[in-house]
Design a protein around this motif. Structure first.
Motif, PDB file in Angstrom:
ATOM      1  N   TRP A  24       0.802  -1.222   0.000  1.00  0.00           N
ATOM      2  CA  TRP A  24       0.000   0.000   0.000  1.00  0.00           C
ATOM      3  C   TRP A  24       0.838   1.276   0.000  1.00  0.00           C
ATOM      4  CZ3 TRP A  24      -5.036  -0.444  -0.928  1.00  0.00           C
ATOM      5  CH2 TRP A  24      -5.675  -1.652  -0.606  1.00  0.00           C
ATOM      6  N   THR A  25       2.137   1.153   0.024  1.00  0.00           N
ATOM      7  CA  THR A  25       2.987   2.339   0.136  1.00  0.00           C
ATOM      8  C   THR A  25       2.814   3.263  -1.068  1.00  0.00           C
ATOM      9  OG1 THR A  25       4.571   0.949   1.247  1.00  0.00           O
ATOM     10  CG2 THR A  25       5.373   3.091   0.530  1.00  0.00           C
ATOM     11  N   PHE A  26       2.769   4.557  -0.791  1.00  0.00           N
ATOM     12  CA  PHE A  26       2.691   5.537  -1.869  1.00  0.00           C
ATOM     13  C   PHE A  26       3.718   6.636  -1.619  1.00  0.00           C
ATOM     14  CE2 PHE A  26       1.241   8.916  -4.519  1.00  0.00           C
ATOM     15  CZ  PHE A  26       0.703   8.264  -5.612  1.00  0.00           C
ATOM     16  N   PRO A  27       4.529   7.048  -2.571  1.00  0.00           N
ATOM     17  CA  PRO A  27       4.620   6.494  -3.922  1.00  0.00           C
ATOM     18  C   PRO A  27       5.077   5.032  -3.893  1.00  0.00           C
ATOM     19  CG  PRO A  27       6.373   8.097  -3.525  1.00  0.00           C
ATOM     20  CD  PRO A  27       5.503   8.134  -2.335  1.00  0.00           C
ATOM     21  N   PRO A  28       4.583   4.244  -4.834  1.00  0.00           N
ATOM     22  CA  PRO A  28       4.866   2.811  -4.788  1.00  0.00           C
ATOM     23  C   PRO A  28       6.353   2.504  -4.861  1.00  0.00           C
ATOM     24  CG  PRO A  28       3.249   3.346  -6.493  1.00  0.00           C
ATOM     25  CD  PRO A  28       3.819   4.630  -6.023  1.00  0.00           C
ATOM     26  N   VAL A  29       6.761   1.498  -4.129  1.00  0.00           N
ATOM     27  CA  VAL A  29       8.165   1.050  -4.223  1.00  0.00           C
ATOM     28  C   VAL A  29       8.194  -0.236  -5.042  1.00  0.00           C
ATOM     29  CG1 VAL A  29       9.122   2.104  -2.148  1.00  0.00           C
ATOM     30  CG2 VAL A  29       7.928  -0.069  -1.957  1.00  0.00           C
ATOM     31  N   PHE A  30       9.195  -0.329  -5.908  1.00  0.00           N
ATOM     32  CA  PHE A  30       9.265  -1.469  -6.813  1.00  0.00           C
ATOM     33  C   PHE A  30       9.795  -2.703  -6.095  1.00  0.00           C
ATOM     34  CE2 PHE A  30      10.400  -3.612 -10.779  1.00  0.00           C
ATOM     35  CZ  PHE A  30       9.289  -3.281 -11.527  1.00  0.00           C
ATOM     36  N   MET A  31      10.921  -2.511  -5.418  1.00  0.00           N
ATOM     37  CA  MET A  31      11.574  -3.650  -4.749  1.00  0.00           C
ATOM     38  C   MET A  31      11.130  -3.748  -3.288  1.00  0.00           C
ATOM     39  SD  MET A  31      13.766  -5.239  -6.735  1.00  0.00           S
ATOM     40  CE  MET A  31      15.202  -5.822  -5.873  1.00  0.00           C
ATOM     41  N   PRO A  32      10.899  -4.952  -2.816  1.00  0.00           N
ATOM     42  CA  PRO A  32      10.584  -5.087  -1.381  1.00  0.00           C
ATOM     43  C   PRO A  32      11.831  -4.831  -0.532  1.00  0.00           C
ATOM     44  CG  PRO A  32      10.700  -7.240  -2.450  1.00  0.00           C
ATOM     45  CD  PRO A  32      10.895  -6.230  -3.531  1.00  0.00           C
ATOM     46  N   LYS A  33      11.615  -4.354   0.685  1.00  0.00           N
ATOM     47  CA  LYS A  33      12.766  -4.112   1.567  1.00  0.00           C
ATOM     48  C   LYS A  33      13.481  -5.426   1.849  1.00  0.00           C
ATOM     49  CE  LYS A  33      11.112  -0.113   4.097  1.00  0.00           C
ATOM     50  NZ  LYS A  33      10.257   0.221   5.231  1.00  0.00           N
ATOM     51  N   LYS A  34      12.649  -6.433   2.151  1.00  0.00           N
ATOM     52  CA  LYS A  34      13.209  -7.765   2.417  1.00  0.00           C
ATOM     53  C   LYS A  34      12.308  -8.760   1.691  1.00  0.00           C
ATOM     54  CE  LYS A  34      14.229 -10.833   6.209  1.00  0.00           C
ATOM     55  NZ  LYS A  34      13.734 -11.227   7.506  1.00  0.00           N
ATOM     56  N   PHE A  35      12.895  -9.679   0.969  1.00  0.00           N
ATOM     57  CA  PHE A  35      12.096 -10.650   0.203  1.00  0.00           C
ATOM     58  C   PHE A  35      11.380 -11.616   1.151  1.00  0.00           C
ATOM     59  CE2 PHE A  35      14.293  -8.827  -3.220  1.00  0.00           C
ATOM     60  CZ  PHE A  35      13.666  -9.207  -4.393  1.00  0.00           C
ATOM     61  N   GLN A  36      10.040 -11.590   1.085  1.00  0.00           N
ATOM     62  CA  GLN A  36       9.229 -12.455   1.967  1.00  0.00           C
ATOM     63  C   GLN A  36       8.891 -13.746   1.216  1.00  0.00           C
ATOM     64  OE1 GLN A  36       8.346 -11.312   5.107  1.00  0.00           O
ATOM     65  NE2 GLN A  36       9.414  -9.389   4.700  1.00  0.00           N
ATOM     66  N   TRP A  37       9.809 -14.703   1.262  1.00  0.00           N
ATOM     67  CA  TRP A  37       9.571 -15.971   0.565  1.00  0.00           C
ATOM     68  C   TRP A  37       8.394 -16.713   1.173  1.00  0.00           C
ATOM     69  CZ3 TRP A  37      11.979 -16.940  -3.911  1.00  0.00           C
ATOM     70  CH2 TRP A  37      13.121 -16.194  -4.192  1.00  0.00           C
ATOM     71  N   SER A  38       8.138 -16.415   2.440  1.00  0.00           N
ATOM     72  CA  SER A  38       7.056 -17.132   3.145  1.00  0.00           C
ATOM     73  C   SER A  38       5.680 -16.830   2.539  1.00  0.00           C
ATOM     74  CB  SER A  38       7.060 -16.753   4.617  1.00  0.00           C
ATOM     75  OG  SER A  38       6.896 -15.357   4.736  1.00  0.00           O
ATOM     76  N   ASN A  39       5.583 -15.738   1.771  1.00  0.00           N
ATOM     77  CA  ASN A  39       4.283 -15.428   1.136  1.00  0.00           C
ATOM     78  C   ASN A  39       3.806 -16.596   0.283  1.00  0.00           C
ATOM     79  OD1 ASN A  39       4.349 -12.923   2.241  1.00  0.00           O
ATOM     80  ND2 ASN A  39       4.846 -11.818   0.361  1.00  0.00           N
ATOM     81  N   TYR A  40       4.757 -17.224  -0.416  1.00  0.00           N
ATOM     82  CA  TYR A  40       4.401 -18.338  -1.305  1.00  0.00           C
ATOM     83  C   TYR A  40       3.884 -19.526  -0.493  1.00  0.00           C
ATOM     84  CZ  TYR A  40       6.125 -16.005  -5.431  1.00  0.00           C
ATOM     85  OH  TYR A  40       6.254 -15.128  -6.466  1.00  0.00           O
ATOM     86  N   ILE A  41       4.551 -19.771   0.609  1.00  0.00           N
ATOM     87  CA  ILE A  41       4.139 -20.907   1.458  1.00  0.00           C
ATOM     88  C   ILE A  41       2.774 -20.600   2.083  1.00  0.00           C
ATOM     89  CG2 ILE A  41       4.757 -22.293   3.497  1.00  0.00           C
ATOM     90  CD1 ILE A  41       7.733 -21.417   2.797  1.00  0.00           C
TER      91      ILE A  41
END
Lengths: 462, 280
Positions: B45-62
């Motif tokens: 939801w961040t605005f202005p949008p950020v392209f890269m995540p601060k830290k890659f949340q691999w757990s989202n997939y799980i």
């Protein structure tokens, strides 16, 4: 096979298939008529949660449809499974959930109109009267009379009970209590020398603070109510003494000076005082408050913001202001309804009563759903917990106590969606700044609303 | 005056620049989806949008995969799509063949009537079709997603037009050699129609794979939902509560098989589109 013979056979097959489907239609019509009749013959042992009207060993499929998402439906499923395991173990339960709200409102009318509705459906206050008025929902009064829920109706929120009534009959059993309040960015607020808003603030007080909090187009003081939802603006115009319709919903009140004054005030925030963001700044930015662009933002009491904010800034909640005609607060919510052509109406009512009046179940729904549940005495389970509760110390006062005192039911007339289209088409002129004079828009809307009400009421008479 | 090589160089440069920019416009949403699938709920939801995540949340997939049976959704989608595509290729080619080659009374009027069904918007047909499915006892079954979609006026039209261009002499020769109607269709017409089969196959596959509205109406139980229905199961009534990061993760994971299929069959896809003169 020669060609002529082949075509003849094909034709015969077609007629056969048509005939078969016709016979099946006949069967369904008969079933639909018989499902309208209600009987309350007690033939089986009664329990605290079953009427004894339906055989506990009944077999079949009980269908439920809900807009709750993957993570929200879990609590309901737990309660539903417990109910059927205990009282109707041979019934197979078919749960259709995870349908987004917009899609739900597309699917439900098709199922209702197609004559094959689920036995129990989630119902929103904006739609209940529309469905009830065309006889698609079951009147719950006979059920309530025969098997009264504990504490009904005095222990339930009056506004919610009223929202699901049509012609003074109940068509939905309310399950939540959603109210509106102000979310305040404390980091922005501490830069001005002002107290936090209270319920005794006027709209002028709010505007004064909004002006102090606005910094060009980088930061806006106020964001009150969404143009996408007419109901979110209703409390404001009631505070000014205005209204949409007269009491019996036969005439528009958009020509009242108070109604016009309210819309002018709302519009001036954006275009005259420039304390509220213009559409270009909010479109494509779904949560401007979360982005830290808005200092004071109107929204519902679901503490979902907490998850999104992630300690980006300090914030809290505060009450909405009062107008010169009193203080009115937005309240709304949802209910469970039984379609008119449902196959298992008695069980549907028993399940509804079990889910929404049983304190044990309400505790589960409240705690895991983070909302105020149907019974007032269970309010504490809808309060935010843990870290987020500390940010919203006045949550109960804002979203429960004051809403309870000043909550106003939005007049969701039958065919409300059709009317809201008319409303939006007109008020959009104000929203987009194409028209700055609210009087012109309100008078146009007044005529359009009167024409609409006339057509709806004349159809009713026929 | 610029020499020919320089002129070519400039022309190529302009062409490639336009193509790269256009490609970016198409690819960017996909890339955005991939990066968003590794973000936290707040970062989305961040605005202005950020392209890269601060830290890659691999757990989202799980988390996404564990929350809903996406393997089942994927299987259902593949099953329905393959059945509809294969079925439509058969029915449309049969219909197209009949309208193009067979002579029977009222053929052209029947064809016009069939074509006219393309003018009826789906919402108008929805409730009658729903009632038919219901009367057949097919609601909440994959049959209801397959059978009504087996027939297509557009596909029949496409086939007919293509088959009309095949020389009659081929059929006449086969008839002299003793071919019946089925043999004519199967041995003479079908081999000539490979390009139009590819085109219809591709468009039917894509249309069925992405079909949302009809499955939404017909399917009620989770085990029978297709991918487009499964992906929206995370959506909540209050936008702020919708876990978009999980939706993105699930979208990425489920788009992969179809992407692989596309890469493998890319040659046929392009060929099919070019042959029919249709733009994708």
């Amino acid at each position: 096979m020669i060609r002529r013979e082949f075509l003849k056979k094909l034709g015969q097959l077609g007629i056969g298939a048509y005939g078969l489907s016709y016979l099946r239609f006949c069967g369904n019509t008969e079933k639909a008529v018989s499902s309208k009749l209600l009987s309350f013959d007690v033939k089986y042992p009664q329990t605290a949660w079953t009427m004894g009207v339906v055989d506990p060993n009944i077999t079949g499929t009980f269908k439920i449809m809900s807009w709750e998402s993957a993570f929200q439906f879990e609590k309901w499923e737990r309660i539903i499974n417990t109910f059927f395991k205990k009282y109707y173990p041979n019934i197979k339960v078919q749960l259709d959930w995870g349908i987004s709200f917009a899609n739900y409102n597309t699917k439900l009318p098709v199922l209702l109109a197609g004559g094959s509705p689920p036995d129990l459906v989630w119902m929103h206050d904006t739609r209940a009267k529309s469905f009830a008025s065309i006889d698609l929902l079951q009147n719950l009064d006979p059920f309530i009379e025969f098997f009264k829920p504990d504490g009904w109706p005095q222990e339930y929120y009056g506004t919610q009970v009223e929202s699901f009534q049509y012609n003074k009959s109940q068509y939905g059993f309310p399950y939540d209590y959603a109210t509106g309040g102000l979310y305040v960015n404390l980091d922005m607020y501490k830069t001005i020398d002002e107290e936090l808003p209270t319920e005794n603030w006027t709209f002028d007080d709010l505007l004064r603070v909004g002006k102090k909090l606005t910094k060009g187009t980088r930061q806006f003081g106020l964001n009150l109510g969404s143009e996408a939802n007419a109901g979110y603006q209703y409390w404001i115009l009631r505070s000014f003494g205005g209204d949409w319709f007269n009491e019996d919903m036969t005439e528009s009140k958009f020509n009242l000076p108070e109604t016009i004054e309210a819309y002018q005030w709302m519009n001036d925030l954006r275009w005259k005082h420039k304390v509220a963001p213009v559409p270009e700044l909010t479109q494509g930015r779904p949560q401007p408050f979360v982005d830290g662009v808005i200092a004071i933002n109107f929204d519902l009491g679901a503490p979902a913001f907490g998850d999104l904010l992630e300690d980006k800034f300090n914030w809290t909640v505060a009450p909405t202001p009062r107008g010169n005609k009193g203080r009115f607060q937005f309240v709304g919510g949802s209910a469970l309804s039984i379609p008119q052509k449902a196959a298992h109406k008695h069980i549907a009512y028993e399940l509804t009563r079990y889910m929404l009046s049983n304190p044990e179940n309400l505790k589960i729904i409240g705690e895991s759903g983070r909302m105020f549940v149907s019974r007032q005495s269970m309010y504490e389970y809808g309060l935010p917990q843990g870290k987020i509760a500390k940010k919203m110390t006045s949550y109960k006062k804002v979203f429960y106590d004051l809403a309870h005192r000043d909550g106003v039911v939005v007049p969701y007339i039958s065919k409300y969606q059709e009317w809201e289209d008319i409303y939006r088409r007109n008020t959009e002129l104000l929203y987009f700044g194409e028209e700055l004079n609210a009087k012109k828009v309100c008078l146009k809307l007044h005529d359009a609303t009167n024409r609409f009400l006339e057509s709806v009421n004349s159809k009713k008479k026929v | 005056m610029l020499n020919k090589n320089t002129q070519n160089y400039i022309a190529n440069f302009i062409t490639y620049t336009i193509l790269i920019i256009s490609s970016m416009a198409v690819i960017l949403p996909f890339v955005w989806m991939i990066f968003s699938s590794f973000k936290t709920a707040g970062e989305i939801w961040t605005f202005p949008p950020v392209f890269m995540p601060k830290k890659f949340q691999w757990s989202n997939y799980i988390d996404a995969w564990n929350a809903l049976p996406f393997d089942r959704f994927l299987f259902n989608s593949i099953f329905v799509t393959v059945c509809v595509t294969v079925g439509q290729l058969f029915t449309c080619s049969f219909g197209g063949y009949a309208f193009a080659r067979l002579r029977f009374p009222g053929r052209d009027k029947l064809f016009l009537m069939y074509l006219a069904t393309m003018m009826i918007p789906f919402p108008v047909l929805m409730i009658p079709l729903f009632i038919i499915m219901q009367s057949l006892g097919w609601t909440d079954t994959l049959k209801s997603l397959i059978v009504p979609c087996l027939f297509s006026a557009w596909g029949t039209f496409l086939m007919r037009q293509f088959m009309m261009g095949i020389p009659r002499a081929l059929e006449d020769a086969a008839k002299i050699d003793g071919c019946n109607y089925w043999q004519l269709y199967w041995k003479i017409i079908v081999p000539q129609c490979k390009p139009v089969f590819a085109t219809l196959g591709i468009f039917t596959f894509m249309g069925t794979w992405n079909n949302f509205f009809w499955p939404l109406i017909m399917i009620n139980t989770i085990g029978k939902k297709t991918l487009p229905l499964g992906l929206v199961m995370f959506q909540t009534r209050i936008a702020a509560e919708t876990p978009w990061h999980l939706i993105m993760a699930a979208s990425c994971a489920t788009v992969l098989p179809i992407l692989i299929l596309f890469v493998i069959g890319q040659k046929y896809y392009v060929k099919g589109v070019v042959t029919s003169g249709l733009k994708g």
